[in-house]
Design a protein around this motif. Structure first.
Motif, PDB file in Angstrom:
ATOM      1  N   THR A   6     -26.696 -14.660 -24.371  1.00  0.00           N
ATOM      2  CA  THR A   6     -25.769 -15.789 -24.420  1.00  0.00           C
ATOM      3  C   THR A   6     -24.406 -15.334 -24.925  1.00  0.00           C
ATOM      4  O   THR A   6     -23.377 -15.828 -24.467  1.00  0.00           O
ATOM      5  CB  THR A   6     -26.316 -16.975 -25.233  1.00  0.00           C
ATOM      6  N   ALA A   7     -24.363 -14.362 -25.846  1.00  0.00           N
ATOM      7  CA  ALA A   7     -23.073 -13.798 -26.272  1.00  0.00           C
ATOM      8  C   ALA A   7     -22.399 -13.070 -25.109  1.00  0.00           C
ATOM      9  O   ALA A   7     -21.171 -13.061 -25.006  1.00  0.00           O
ATOM     10  CB  ALA A   7     -23.268 -12.841 -27.452  1.00  0.00           C
ATOM     11  N   LEU A   8     -23.192 -12.501 -24.217  1.00  0.00           N
ATOM     12  CA  LEU A   8     -22.660 -11.837 -23.033  1.00  0.00           C
ATOM     13  C   LEU A   8     -22.101 -12.844 -22.035  1.00  0.00           C
ATOM     14  O   LEU A   8     -21.264 -12.497 -21.218  1.00  0.00           O
ATOM     15  CB  LEU A   8     -23.766 -10.995 -22.389  1.00  0.00           C
ATOM     16  N   GLY A   9     -22.518 -14.100 -22.124  1.00  0.00           N
ATOM     17  CA  GLY A   9     -21.979 -15.141 -21.256  1.00  0.00           C
ATOM     18  C   GLY A   9     -23.010 -15.883 -20.425  1.00  0.00           C
ATOM     19  O   GLY A   9     -22.684 -16.830 -19.718  1.00  0.00           O
ATOM     20  N   TYR A  10     -24.268 -15.468 -20.490  1.00  0.00           N
ATOM     21  CA  TYR A  10     -25.318 -16.167 -19.750  1.00  0.00           C
ATOM     22  C   TYR A  10     -25.611 -17.521 -20.387  1.00  0.00           C
ATOM     23  O   TYR A  10     -25.407 -17.703 -21.593  1.00  0.00           O
ATOM     24  CB  TYR A  10     -26.614 -15.354 -19.761  1.00  0.00           C
ATOM     25  N   PRO A  24     -22.301 -19.201 -15.872  1.00  0.00           N
ATOM     26  CA  PRO A  24     -21.892 -20.572 -15.553  1.00  0.00           C
ATOM     27  C   PRO A  24     -21.424 -20.788 -14.111  1.00  0.00           C
ATOM     28  O   PRO A  24     -21.617 -21.864 -13.571  1.00  0.00           O
ATOM     29  CB  PRO A  24     -20.766 -20.850 -16.552  1.00  0.00           C
ATOM     30  N   ASP A  25     -20.845 -19.771 -13.465  1.00  0.00           N
ATOM     31  CA  ASP A  25     -20.368 -19.973 -12.095  1.00  0.00           C
ATOM     32  C   ASP A  25     -21.400 -19.582 -11.035  1.00  0.00           C
ATOM     33  O   ASP A  25     -21.109 -19.631  -9.846  1.00  0.00           O
ATOM     34  CB  ASP A  25     -19.062 -19.204 -11.870  1.00  0.00           C
ATOM     35  N   THR A  56     -12.922  -9.201 -21.340  1.00  0.00           N
ATOM     36  CA  THR A  56     -14.360  -9.293 -21.574  1.00  0.00           C
ATOM     37  C   THR A  56     -14.774  -8.444 -22.772  1.00  0.00           C
ATOM     38  O   THR A  56     -15.556  -8.890 -23.611  1.00  0.00           O
ATOM     39  CB  THR A  56     -15.134  -8.852 -20.313  1.00  0.00           C
ATOM     40  N   LEU A  57     -14.233  -7.242 -22.871  1.00  0.00           N
ATOM     41  CA  LEU A  57     -14.579  -6.369 -24.003  1.00  0.00           C
ATOM     42  C   LEU A  57     -14.137  -6.977 -25.322  1.00  0.00           C
ATOM     43  O   LEU A  57     -14.870  -6.923 -26.317  1.00  0.00           O
ATOM     44  CB  LEU A  57     -13.969  -4.983 -23.811  1.00  0.00           C
ATOM     45  N   ASP A  58     -12.956  -7.596 -25.355  1.00  0.00           N
ATOM     46  CA  ASP A  58     -12.491  -8.276 -26.568  1.00  0.00           C
ATOM     47  C   ASP A  58     -13.434  -9.418 -26.944  1.00  0.00           C
ATOM     48  O   ASP A  58     -13.815  -9.570 -28.107  1.00  0.00           O
ATOM     49  CB  ASP A  58     -11.074  -8.822 -26.380  1.00  0.00           C
ATOM     50  N   THR A  59     -13.825 -10.226 -25.951  1.00  0.00           N
ATOM     51  CA  THR A  59     -14.717 -11.360 -26.188  1.00  0.00           C
ATOM     52  C   THR A  59     -16.071 -10.902 -26.704  1.00  0.00           C
ATOM     53  O   THR A  59     -16.619 -11.481 -27.652  1.00  0.00           O
ATOM     54  CB  THR A  59     -14.887 -12.184 -24.894  1.00  0.00           C
ATOM     55  N   LEU A  98     -21.044  -7.998 -30.317  1.00  0.00           N
ATOM     56  CA  LEU A  98     -21.654  -6.972 -29.477  1.00  0.00           C
ATOM     57  C   LEU A  98     -20.796  -5.715 -29.545  1.00  0.00           C
ATOM     58  O   LEU A  98     -19.663  -5.752 -29.992  1.00  0.00           O
ATOM     59  CB  LEU A  98     -21.791  -7.466 -28.034  1.00  0.00           C
ATOM     60  N   ARG A  99     -21.361  -4.589 -29.104  1.00  0.00           N
ATOM     61  CA  ARG A  99     -20.647  -3.323 -29.216  1.00  0.00           C
ATOM     62  C   ARG A  99     -20.498  -2.633 -27.859  1.00  0.00           C
ATOM     63  O   ARG A  99     -21.173  -1.635 -27.598  1.00  0.00           O
ATOM     64  CB  ARG A  99     -21.358  -2.425 -30.204  1.00  0.00           C
ATOM     65  N   PRO A 100     -19.611  -3.135 -27.011  1.00  0.00           N
ATOM     66  CA  PRO A 100     -19.403  -2.451 -25.726  1.00  0.00           C
ATOM     67  C   PRO A 100     -18.708  -1.104 -25.942  1.00  0.00           C
ATOM     68  O   PRO A 100     -17.983  -0.915 -26.911  1.00  0.00           O
ATOM     69  CB  PRO A 100     -18.497  -3.411 -24.950  1.00  0.00           C
ATOM     70  N   GLU A 101     -18.977  -0.179 -25.026  1.00  0.00           N
ATOM     71  CA  GLU A 101     -18.321   1.123 -25.071  1.00  0.00           C
ATOM     72  C   GLU A 101     -16.882   0.984 -24.561  1.00  0.00           C
ATOM     73  O   GLU A 101     -16.538  -0.015 -23.926  1.00  0.00           O
ATOM     74  CB  GLU A 101     -19.102   2.120 -24.216  1.00  0.00           C
TER      75      GLU A 101
END
Length: 137
Positions: free
Chosen positions: A21-25, A45-46, A82-85, A91-94
């Motif tokens: 859900t943090a990823l956007g699902y 959502p889309d 997206t990385l900022d969000t 979360l820890r994106p590379e």
């Protein structure tokens, strides 16, 4: 024919739901199965239908992702945003990468709580959604 969704078996359903859900699902629905097992269907959502299913089977023990699965790829509109969000959500994106050179797609990777790798992809302007036969011409 068409692919309906990807299904991941997860060790801790609450932890995985928090990650995705943090990823956007968003959660579409749940199916309760015997023995405390559950299926949770998610989509962005889309999206008009489910694109990810989380399978929680507590009796099966911890998940081992090292059995051949490589990664899930997710298209994003603007990778830097997206990385900022994702970072703000904990979360820890590379770092952002340019695997095809400066005119190619932008990518970043992150790993879910069970160790599944996720590739985030921003296509260059004018590129169709997804990889097509034109990418191999």
């Amino acid at each position: 024919m068409k692919t309906l969704f990807v299904s991941y078996r997860v060790t801790d359903l609450a932890r995985s739901l928090a990650f995705y859900t943090a990823l956007g699902y968003t959660e579409l629905g749940r199916v309760e199965l015997d023995g405390g097992a559950r299926l949770v269907l998610l989509n962005f959502p889309d999206e008009p239908a489910a694109s990810l299913e989380l399978v929680h089977r507590p009796a099966a023990g911890p998940v081992d992702v090292g059995s051949g699965f490589d990664h899930l790829a997710i298209q994003v509109a603007t990778l830097a945003t997206t990385l900022d969000t994702l970072t703000e959500a904990g979360l820890r994106p590379e770092p952002l990468q340019h695997p095809g050179g400066p005119q190619g797609p932008k990518t970043s990777w992150l790993t879910d709580p069970d160790g599944y790798r996720i590739e985030l992809v921003e296509w260059p302007p004018g590129h169709p959604d997804g990889i097509t036969a034109a990418d191999f011409a």
